[in-house]
Structures are given as C-alpha cells and as structure tokens.
Design a protein around this motif. Structure first.
Motif, mmCIF file in Angstrom:
data_model
loop_
_atom_site.group_PDB
_atom_site.id
_atom_site.type_symbol
_atom_site.label_atom_id
_atom_site.label_comp_id
_atom_site.label_asym_id
_atom_site.label_seq_id
_atom_site.Cartn_x
_atom_site.Cartn_y
_atom_site.Cartn_z
ATOM 1 N N LEU A 17 -8.714 0.127 -2.460
ATOM 2 C CA LEU A 17 -8.895 0.300 -0.874
ATOM 3 C C LEU A 17 -8.902 -0.807 -1.332
ATOM 4 O O LEU A 17 -9.666 -2.019 -1.538
ATOM 5 N N ILE A 18 -7.733 -1.999 0.192
ATOM 6 C CA ILE A 18 -8.097 -2.753 0.748
ATOM 7 C C ILE A 18 -8.321 -2.870 1.989
ATOM 8 O O ILE A 18 -7.253 -2.989 2.174
ATOM 9 N N ALA A 52 0.906 -1.000 0.293
ATOM 10 C CA ALA A 52 0.244 0.509 -0.022
ATOM 11 C C ALA A 52 0.816 1.634 0.118
ATOM 12 O O ALA A 52 1.869 0.892 0.313
ATOM 13 N N ASN A 53 0.442 2.458 -0.526
ATOM 14 C CA ASN A 53 0.965 3.951 -0.280
ATOM 15 C C ASN A 53 0.727 4.513 0.676
ATOM 16 O O ASN A 53 1.718 5.053 1.659
ATOM 17 N N ALA A 76 -4.363 10.729 -1.684
ATOM 18 C CA ALA A 76 -3.818 9.859 -3.828
ATOM 19 C C ALA A 76 -3.230 10.687 -4.055
ATOM 20 O O ALA A 76 -4.742 11.989 -4.570
ATOM 21 N N SER A 77 -2.412 10.738 -4.953
ATOM 22 C CA SER A 77 -2.354 11.262 -6.208
ATOM 23 C C SER A 77 -2.724 10.376 -7.565
ATOM 24 O O SER A 77 -3.690 10.017 -7.904
ATOM 25 N N GLY A 78 -2.527 11.193 -9.195
ATOM 26 C CA GLY A 78 -3.292 11.107 -10.548
ATOM 27 C C GLY A 78 -2.787 9.598 -10.793
ATOM 28 O O GLY A 78 -3.373 9.337 -10.938
ATOM 29 N N VAL A 84 -2.967 3.168 -3.768
ATOM 30 C CA VAL A 84 -3.536 1.215 -2.924
ATOM 31 C C VAL A 84 -3.797 2.038 -1.421
ATOM 32 O O VAL A 84 -2.013 2.552 -0.733
ATOM 33 N N ILE A 85 -4.945 2.336 -0.881
ATOM 34 C CA ILE A 85 -4.887 2.245 0.639
ATOM 35 C C ILE A 85 -5.218 1.095 0.838
ATOM 36 O O ILE A 85 -5.967 0.337 0.997
ATOM 37 N N TYR A 86 -4.647 1.158 2.281
ATOM 38 C CA TYR A 86 -4.809 -0.549 2.950
ATOM 39 C C TYR A 86 -5.790 0.169 3.969
ATOM 40 O O TYR A 86 -5.191 0.998 5.178
ATOM 41 N N VAL A 87 -6.836 -0.151 4.599
ATOM 42 C CA VAL A 87 -7.294 0.009 5.611
ATOM 43 C C VAL A 87 -7.654 -1.084 6.527
ATOM 44 O O VAL A 87 -8.423 -1.963 5.912
#
Length: 198
Positions: A169-170, A120-121, A142-144, A148-151
């Motif tokens: 989203l993960i 993830a970022n 978030a960039s363009g 990846v966002i890990y929640v």
C-alpha cells in the motif's frame, strides 16, 4: 494459523545461515507467535461458552504450538557475533549510509521501494477517480504476486481483513492517507476484532 506457518517456513529456510539471518529469523518467529496468539484470542473471545470443552482442548494445543515456536526463538536470540573471520561492514555513499535491503527483498521490490514515482496496479480514491473507492475492494482484487495499491489522500473509514501476501500500500503521506476503523475493546469489540488492519 496459515500465516503463522508461512513465517515458520521463512525462518526455517533462513536457518541455513543463522548468524547472517539472525534478525530476519527473530522477526519471522516472533510474527509466527503473534499470529498463533491472535488466533487463540479470537477463538476464545468469540466462543467463551465452549472454553471448557472442545475449545479448551484446542487452546491447550495452541499453547503447545506456541512453546514449540518460542523455544527456537530463544535459541536464535542466543546467536552472537559474526561468522569467523568476518567483520561488520558499513557502506557509505556521499556521507550517508547506503540503503540496504535484506536478501529476501527481490530486485523488483527494491526498485519499487526506491522509485520516486508510483507504478501502481490499482488506485483507490474516495472521489471515484481511481479503480476503487475503498481499500478493501482493492485488496480483494489483488492477484497472488506483488500487487501495488496507491491510496490517494483521504480518511478511509473501514476495517480491512486479508490473508493475502505480496500487497504493497502506498499513500500520500501519514497525515494525508489515513485508514481508521474505530473499534475498541472498550467499545465492546473483542481484542482481535478491534484491529483496523489485519
């Protein structure tokens, strides 16, 4: 409307091979219609007094745009069969059907979807152990490109609105990572405003 235009552009590009891309074209045209209708519903719900004047004219124009999108969708729905001389293929791997992705899913994104570990970022965690405590904050960062966002596990009580593309989203599973908004038409919120995630 900008999201609707993006989907229309994707469908237009896919029309180079309409039989092969039929399902993608249907999905993108349907999504475009949905975005247009949501925009119209939002305008009408938030400005009911203006319905007879300026908003009424906008509403008529939006109906016209929806018809222009609906017509190609009807035509694409009539496309049948495979190209001449082509037979549908099934690729089997060890008794299970091999996972196939549409052509528009890049090699990098395929790897991301097939990975067993999360790269993830940023990480969202309510306890402060991640980069952000809310999903909304992470999406704003978030960039363009693909982001990846890990929640982490938890119940995130927030309403998320974004028009950014390329966000994945993960979570930790559908029963562990939960995003709830709690707004409803019955509770006095407009239809478009009741969405937890839009």
């Amino acid at each position: 409307m900008s999201m609707s235009l993006k989907r229309l552009d994707q469908a237009l590009k896919a029309l180079k091979s309409p039989r092969r891309n039929k399902h993608d074209i249907q999905t993108w045209l349907s999504a475009s219609l949905t975005f247009q209708q949501t925009c119209k519903d939002y305008a009408e719900a938030d400005n009911p007094k203006l319905l007879g004047g300026f908003l009424g004219r906008i509403s008529k124009k939006m109906d016209y745009l929806s018809a222009l999108t609906s017509n190609p969708l009807a035509l694409v729905n009539r496309i049948t069969g495979m190209p001449n001389g082509t037979k549908p293929r099934r690729q089997l791997l060890g008794g299970e059907e091999k996972q196939k992705f549409p052509k528009w899913v890049s090699g990098r994104e395929r790897k991301l979807l097939q990975e067993s570990t999360i790269k993830a970022n940023v990480i969202v965690a309510q306890d402060g152990s991640g980069n952000y405590k809310t999903v909304s904050e992470a999406i704003q960062a978030a960039s363009g490109s693909r982001f990846v966002i890990y929640v982490k596990a938890g119940v995130y009580k927030e309403k998320i609105h974004s028009n950014k593309d390329g966000i994945s989203l993960i979570g930790d599973g559908k029963y562990s990572t939960i995003i709830v908004g709690g707004a409803s038409v019955n509770g006095g919120t407009s239809l478009s405003g009741s969405a937890t995630f839009s």
